[in-house]
Scaffold this motif. Structure first.
Motif, mmCIF file in Angstrom:
data_model
loop_
_atom_site.group_PDB
_atom_site.id
_atom_site.type_symbol
_atom_site.label_atom_id
_atom_site.label_comp_id
_atom_site.label_asym_id
_atom_site.label_seq_id
_atom_site.Cartn_x
_atom_site.Cartn_y
_atom_site.Cartn_z
ATOM 1 N N HIS A 14 0.838 -1.200 0.000
ATOM 2 C CA HIS A 14 0.000 0.000 0.000
ATOM 3 C C HIS A 14 0.866 1.241 0.000
ATOM 4 O O HIS A 14 2.077 1.191 0.272
ATOM 5 N N SER A 15 0.224 2.366 -0.297
ATOM 6 C CA SER A 15 0.910 3.647 -0.271
ATOM 7 C C SER A 15 1.284 3.998 1.170
ATOM 8 O O SER A 15 0.803 3.368 2.115
ATOM 9 N N PRO A 16 2.127 5.007 1.378
ATOM 10 C CA PRO A 16 2.552 5.351 2.742
ATOM 11 C C PRO A 16 1.412 5.814 3.653
ATOM 12 O O PRO A 16 1.585 5.833 4.868
ATOM 13 N N LEU A 17 0.263 6.196 3.096
ATOM 14 C CA LEU A 17 -0.867 6.617 3.926
ATOM 15 C C LEU A 17 -1.913 5.507 3.938
ATOM 16 O O LEU A 17 -2.485 5.162 2.909
ATOM 17 N N LEU A 18 -2.158 4.953 5.132
ATOM 18 C CA LEU A 18 -3.075 3.826 5.268
ATOM 19 C C LEU A 18 -4.344 4.259 5.965
ATOM 20 O O LEU A 18 -4.299 5.005 6.952
ATOM 21 N N ALA A 19 -5.465 3.787 5.463
ATOM 22 C CA ALA A 19 -6.726 3.967 6.174
ATOM 23 C C ALA A 19 -6.810 2.942 7.300
ATOM 24 O O ALA A 19 -6.076 1.949 7.317
ATOM 25 N N HIS A 20 -7.711 3.187 8.233
ATOM 26 C CA HIS A 20 -7.811 2.330 9.408
ATOM 27 C C HIS A 20 -8.136 0.879 9.035
ATOM 28 O O HIS A 20 -7.702 -0.048 9.708
ATOM 29 N N CYS A 21 -8.877 0.714 7.957
ATOM 30 C CA CYS A 21 -9.317 -0.638 7.602
ATOM 31 C C CYS A 21 -8.282 -1.405 6.794
ATOM 32 O O CYS A 21 -8.475 -2.586 6.512
ATOM 33 N N GLN A 22 -7.198 -0.760 6.392
ATOM 34 C CA GLN A 22 -6.248 -1.398 5.502
ATOM 35 C C GLN A 22 -5.142 -2.121 6.278
ATOM 36 O O GLN A 22 -4.603 -1.587 7.250
ATOM 37 N N GLY A 23 -4.832 -3.308 5.811
ATOM 38 C CA GLY A 23 -3.656 -3.989 6.309
ATOM 39 C C GLY A 23 -2.453 -3.634 5.450
ATOM 40 O O GLY A 23 -2.546 -2.840 4.500
ATOM 41 N N LEU A 24 -1.330 -4.221 5.779
ATOM 42 C CA LEU A 24 -0.101 -3.873 5.081
ATOM 43 C C LEU A 24 0.746 -5.124 4.919
ATOM 44 O O LEU A 24 0.948 -5.880 5.879
ATOM 45 N N ALA A 25 1.210 -5.354 3.726
ATOM 46 C CA ALA A 25 2.132 -6.460 3.471
ATOM 47 C C ALA A 25 3.484 -5.886 3.063
ATOM 48 O O ALA A 25 3.562 -5.001 2.213
ATOM 49 N N GLY A 99 -1.253 6.071 13.779
ATOM 50 C CA GLY A 99 -0.128 6.967 13.983
ATOM 51 C C GLY A 99 0.900 6.807 12.881
ATOM 52 O O GLY A 99 0.719 6.060 11.917
ATOM 53 N N ALA A 100 2.004 7.540 13.027
ATOM 54 C CA ALA A 100 3.101 7.453 12.072
ATOM 55 C C ALA A 100 4.131 6.455 12.599
ATOM 56 O O ALA A 100 4.471 6.467 13.782
ATOM 57 N N PHE A 101 4.594 5.581 11.731
ATOM 58 C CA PHE A 101 5.569 4.591 12.169
ATOM 59 C C PHE A 101 6.515 4.263 11.015
ATOM 60 O O PHE A 101 6.251 4.572 9.851
ATOM 61 N N ALA A 102 7.620 3.651 11.376
ATOM 62 C CA ALA A 102 8.607 3.206 10.389
ATOM 63 C C ALA A 102 8.994 1.776 10.714
ATOM 64 O O ALA A 102 9.210 1.411 11.878
ATOM 65 N N VAL A 103 9.064 0.953 9.682
ATOM 66 C CA VAL A 103 9.479 -0.436 9.821
ATOM 67 C C VAL A 103 10.864 -0.586 9.196
ATOM 68 O O VAL A 103 11.100 -0.110 8.079
ATOM 69 N N SER A 104 11.756 -1.204 9.933
ATOM 70 C CA SER A 104 13.111 -1.415 9.409
ATOM 71 C C SER A 104 13.263 -2.845 8.920
ATOM 72 O O SER A 104 12.696 -3.780 9.492
ATOM 73 N N THR A 117 17.205 -0.809 5.659
ATOM 74 C CA THR A 117 16.377 0.200 4.999
ATOM 75 C C THR A 117 15.136 0.433 5.847
ATOM 76 O O THR A 117 14.721 -0.434 6.629
ATOM 77 N N LEU A 118 14.567 1.605 5.708
ATOM 78 C CA LEU A 118 13.372 1.976 6.471
ATOM 79 C C LEU A 118 12.191 2.194 5.533
ATOM 80 O O LEU A 118 12.345 2.784 4.452
ATOM 81 N N LEU A 119 11.032 1.726 5.945
ATOM 82 C CA LEU A 119 9.780 2.000 5.242
ATOM 83 C C LEU A 119 8.890 2.804 6.193
ATOM 84 O O LEU A 119 8.597 2.346 7.306
ATOM 85 N N ARG A 120 8.471 3.976 5.761
ATOM 86 C CA ARG A 120 7.680 4.858 6.623
ATOM 87 C C ARG A 120 6.213 4.847 6.180
ATOM 88 O O ARG A 120 5.910 4.876 4.985
ATOM 89 N N PHE A 121 5.331 4.848 7.192
ATOM 90 C CA PHE A 121 3.900 4.810 6.931
ATOM 91 C C PHE A 121 3.176 5.695 7.939
ATOM 92 O O PHE A 121 3.702 6.024 9.006
ATOM 93 N N GLU A 122 1.981 6.053 7.563
ATOM 94 C CA GLU A 122 1.089 6.751 8.488
ATOM 95 C C GLU A 122 -0.290 6.108 8.395
ATOM 96 O O GLU A 122 -0.855 5.979 7.309
#
Length: 316
Positions: A14-25, A99-104, A117-122
């Protein structure tokens, strides 16, 4: 050595901006740099700026390894509601706080070389359905007329359902009569269902499980003047015969607020003043001089002889 340093190249679903209902792979399989050998994988929550809603469980502290939850060597990580771990992926639900977070992602090859590497999301707060009561927040309305309170509602983007998936609940303080209809998006109160001078606060709750949106409006029912009706309307009468008596009948008058309720009557008389057939004003005339009827009843019987005797002519 060729490819001595791995090249982490994770992909996000998904794009860096996630809605509440969206998961992330998060998929690290496109990464390279291990000369065909296995690579050690370490996913971690690197940063987190929380935006917690009431009752929401916070995720782990920054630095917590995601792979510790399941499948340490997985290249594919799913952060999604109700996900299940598989043979090729790790699965976590506790990283779904807003919230805003980053996954390494840290990859280490068989030679010990590593890269990060870092992946940033909100992730936005839980979206609720949009809902609003139309019109002013305070409404004055005649009790003698039908009251309608209309509202507008739209489902949230995450629900995946149309307006038919919304549920409505109306609450009134103080409690309103049971005869008032509060179906779906509107309130319908028939004329006279609410008493004059009564005030109610109507609260609309639009429910799209598990979220709700609330709006409210206050109504005050106003009084309406009684309607005075004279049978026959304006008439031209002859006073040539002094024995004639004619009736002014107001018994058809009624109260707008209390149908069938008693009315109080008071008759007042006046004479038009004319100059050469031009109306120049009105002069009060004592009704008691014209009738033996009560001036507090619905019918006034006017004696033609008395009216002729007390009528005056204004001359210039």
């Amino acid at each position: 050595l060729i490819d001595a340093r791995p090249q982490p190249s994770p992909l996000a679903s998904h794009s860096p901006l996630l809605a509440h209902c969206q998961g992330l792979a998060l998929d690290a399989r496109p990464s390279s740099g291990s000369a065909g050998r296995d690579v050690q994988v370490a996913w971690a929550l690197a940063e987190w700026d929380p935006l917690l809603s009431v009752g929401q469980t916070p995720p782990p502290s920054p630095g917590t390894a995601i792979e510790a939850l399941a499948h340490q060597r997985s290249l594919l990580v799913r952060l999604a509601p109700n996900c299940t771990a598989g043979t090729d992926r790790a699965c976590s639900q506790q990283f779904l706080a807003d919230g805003a977070f980053a996954v390494s992602l840290v990859l280490t090859n068989w030679l010990g070389s590593s890269a990060t590497t870092l992946l940033r999301f909100e992730r936005t707060a839980a979206p609720a359905p949009a809902a609003a009561i139309l019109g002013p927040r305070r409404l004055r309305y005649p009790a003698a007329r039908e009251l309608r309170i209309e509202s507008f509602a739209q489902p949230s983007a995450c629900a995946g359902s149309g307006v038919a998936g919304l549920r409505y609940r109306w609450d009134a303080v103080p409690a309103a009569p049971a005869s008032i209809l509060t179906a779906n998006a509107q309130v319908v109160a028939a004329a006279h269902a609410l008493s004059p001078d009564s005030e109610h606060t109507w609260t609309l709750t639009v429910i799209q499980t598990p979220e709700t949106t609330v709006d409210s409006v206050t109504t005050r029912m106003t009084r309406s003047p009684p309607v005075a009706m004279l049978a026959g309307g304006n008439r031209l009468l002859s006073l040539a015969d002094p024995a004639v008596t004619f009736a002014l009948d107001a018994s058809g008058s009624y109260s707008q607020d209390y149908p069938g309720g008693q009315l109080q009557f008071r008759w007042e008389c006046a004479q038009n003043l004319k100059v050469r057939d031009a109306l120049v004003g009105m002069q009060p005339l004592d009704c008691a001089l014209l009738t033996n009827s009560s001036l507090r009843g619905p019918t006034l019987l006017v004696d033609a002889a008395r009216l002729s005797a007390h009528a005056t002519t204004f001359m210039p």
